[in-house]
Design a protein around this motif. Structure first.
Motif, short mmCIF file in Angstrom:
data_model
loop_
_atom_site.label_atom_id
_atom_site.label_comp_id
_atom_site.label_asym_id
_atom_site.label_seq_id
_atom_site.Cartn_x
_atom_site.Cartn_y
_atom_site.Cartn_z
N LYS A 198 0.82 -1.22 0.00
CA LYS A 198 0.00 0.00 0.00
C LYS A 198 0.86 1.27 0.00
N ASP A 199 0.55 2.17 -0.96
CA ASP A 199 1.21 3.48 -1.08
C ASP A 199 2.72 3.40 -1.32
N THR A 203 8.37 1.35 -5.84
CA THR A 203 9.45 0.67 -5.10
C THR A 203 9.85 -0.58 -5.86
N SER A 204 11.17 -0.77 -6.05
CA SER A 204 11.61 -1.93 -6.83
C SER A 204 12.55 -2.82 -6.01
N LEU A 224 8.57 -4.97 -9.21
CA LEU A 224 8.18 -3.57 -8.99
C LEU A 224 6.79 -3.51 -8.37
N ILE A 225 6.65 -2.63 -7.36
CA ILE A 225 5.30 -2.37 -6.83
C ILE A 225 4.66 -1.32 -7.72
N THR A 292 14.33 -0.18 0.31
CA THR A 292 14.24 1.24 0.63
C THR A 292 13.83 1.41 2.10
N THR A 293 14.14 2.58 2.64
CA THR A 293 13.78 2.87 4.04
C THR A 293 12.27 2.80 4.24
N ARG A 294 11.53 3.35 3.28
CA ARG A 294 10.05 3.32 3.38
C ARG A 294 9.53 1.89 3.44
N PHE A 295 10.09 1.02 2.62
CA PHE A 295 9.64 -0.37 2.61
C PHE A 295 10.05 -1.07 3.92
#
Length: 404
Positions: A198-199, A203-204, A224-225, A292-295
């Protein structure tokens, strides 16, 4: 000598490449295209750069990329393979380049370069191209074919059928006696609603692994999302190889996603090594895996682990949850989205009815077939175009060698 008349139905990659290789001293050629523009798929391929082919020069290796048609294409690629494609364009002053992932593009990075040379070759031979020509009927007439279109009628000594896989074109050749394998989409993204994704569009993951337990199939590669769920080579390969099975499941199935591409034990080792080396770091600021930091923060949130918790204080059960979300993430797929505009389908003319020495129909005399209208398709990366170039070249060689 009176020139023989050839009608090519379909102004795409296969149709144009075939015309570009035909002997103009022997043939009068007309290409009929139902749309207002020719070579539309060439134009949009590779984001407008045209992924001409793939640098796989051994036919035995090359056919591994074709879920349908691999056996039949082996002999075809022995006669014309990606090296020959590169040579053909380079001889006409259109240099091609091989990128790091082995995809082949024009050096110009523009599909227009490929379109221009194909149109130029056809035009230099004084062959005709008629757009907005919708073929309504093909009828056998003595030793010729009468082709009725929305604007005109044509008599042909030979027909080359390169229409792509539209339902209308499949129905027309079915009416002429060919068996059709019902088409289903082949390259598509998986529609998934899941908190892990979600959101996080865009992001790959360079080394993901995805499996469909129900079909005992897994693939690995970049992933890839997207806005709809998951895409990228790992997903597209699964969608191609299991196109018919996934259609039968009505695109409702479960997948297991490994975002890291390494097993749970290896991921745990990596975590423990990092923990030993950086005992004072918080879990949220720890860059342990290639994500990634977000993931990473999303994984911690799903695992109910506080971002500010010291990495030394992560418990065994907490660590297991984190690793399971990263390496064994189960998700429900609910539908599909066709991959960009580069629509490819599995299905088409039954391959048993085609002679792959020259791409002639075994049922219709003086009738050739090439391209997506056949039950041949490949994974993404320039392979579908290569099949078109090779099949079209074979047809041209066969006709050029014919004596009348």
């Amino acid at each position: 000598m009176t020139k023989k008349k050839i009608i090519i139905i379909g102004g795409g990659a296969a149709g144009f490449f075939c015309a570009a290789n035909l002997d103009e001293s022997k043939f009068e050629v007309t290409i009929l295209e139902q749309n207002s523009d020719v070579l539309q798929k060439v134009k949009i391929s590779g984001g407008g750069r045209c992924n001409v082919a793939h640098a796989s020069f051994d036919p035995k290796e090359l056919v591994q990329f074709y879920p349908r048609g691999n056996k039949e294409l082996l002999s075809v690629f022995h006669k014309f393979q990606p090296g020959d494609t590169m040579d053909w364009f380079e001889k006409r002053k259109v240099p091609l380049k091989i990128e790091n992932d082995n995809r082949i593009f024009p050096e110009s990075n523009s599909s227009q370069t490929i379109i221009n040379i194909l149109q130029e070759e056809v035009s230099n031979k004084n062959f005709q191209t008629h757009t907005k020509s919708v073929v309504l009927e093909i009828a056998s007439k003595e030793n010729q074919y009468l082709i009725t279109t929305s604007t005109n009628n044509y008599l042909a000594d030979y027909v080359i059928y390169t229409t792509g896989s539209s339902p209308k074109s499949l129905k027309m050749i079915q009416e002429l006696g060919h068996k059709i394998i019902e088409p289903v989409p082949s390259l598509f993204t998986f529609n998934i609603k899941n908190d892990t994704l979600k959101d996080l569009m865009g992001t790959s993951f360079p080394y993901a692994k995805v499996s469909i337990p129900q079909l005992k199939m897994d693939e690995s590669g970049p992933m890839l999302i997207t806005h709809w769920g998951l895409s990228g080579p790992a997903i597209l390969k699964l969608s191609a190889w299991k196109a018919r099975e996934l259609a039968a499941l009505k695109y409702q199935f479960e997948i297991v996603v490994n975002f890291l591409g390494i097993d749970l034990e290896s991921a745990e080792e990596t975590f423990q090594t990092f923990r030993r080396e950086h005992p004072k770091k918080t879990i949220g600021s720890s860059k342990i895996f290639e994500v990634t930091t977000r993931f990473w923060h999303r994984i911690l949130w799903l695992s109910k682990v506080d971002l500010d918790k010291n990495i030394s204080n992560i418990s065994g059960p907490e660590l297991l949850k984190i690793l399971q979300h990263l390496c064994q993430n189960k998700m429900k797929v609910n539908g599909k989205s066709t991959y960009k505009d580069e629509f490819v389908s599995a299905g088409g003319i039954d391959l048993k009815e085609i002679d792959f020495k020259n791409m002639r129909s075994k049922l219709l005399s003086n009738f050739y077939v090439a391209g997506e209208v056949l039950n041949i398709d490949a994974v993404t990366g320039g392979f579908n175009f290569q099949a078109c170039w090779s099949e079209a070249w074979l047809i041209a060689q066969d006709l050029n060698a014919s004596r009348f």
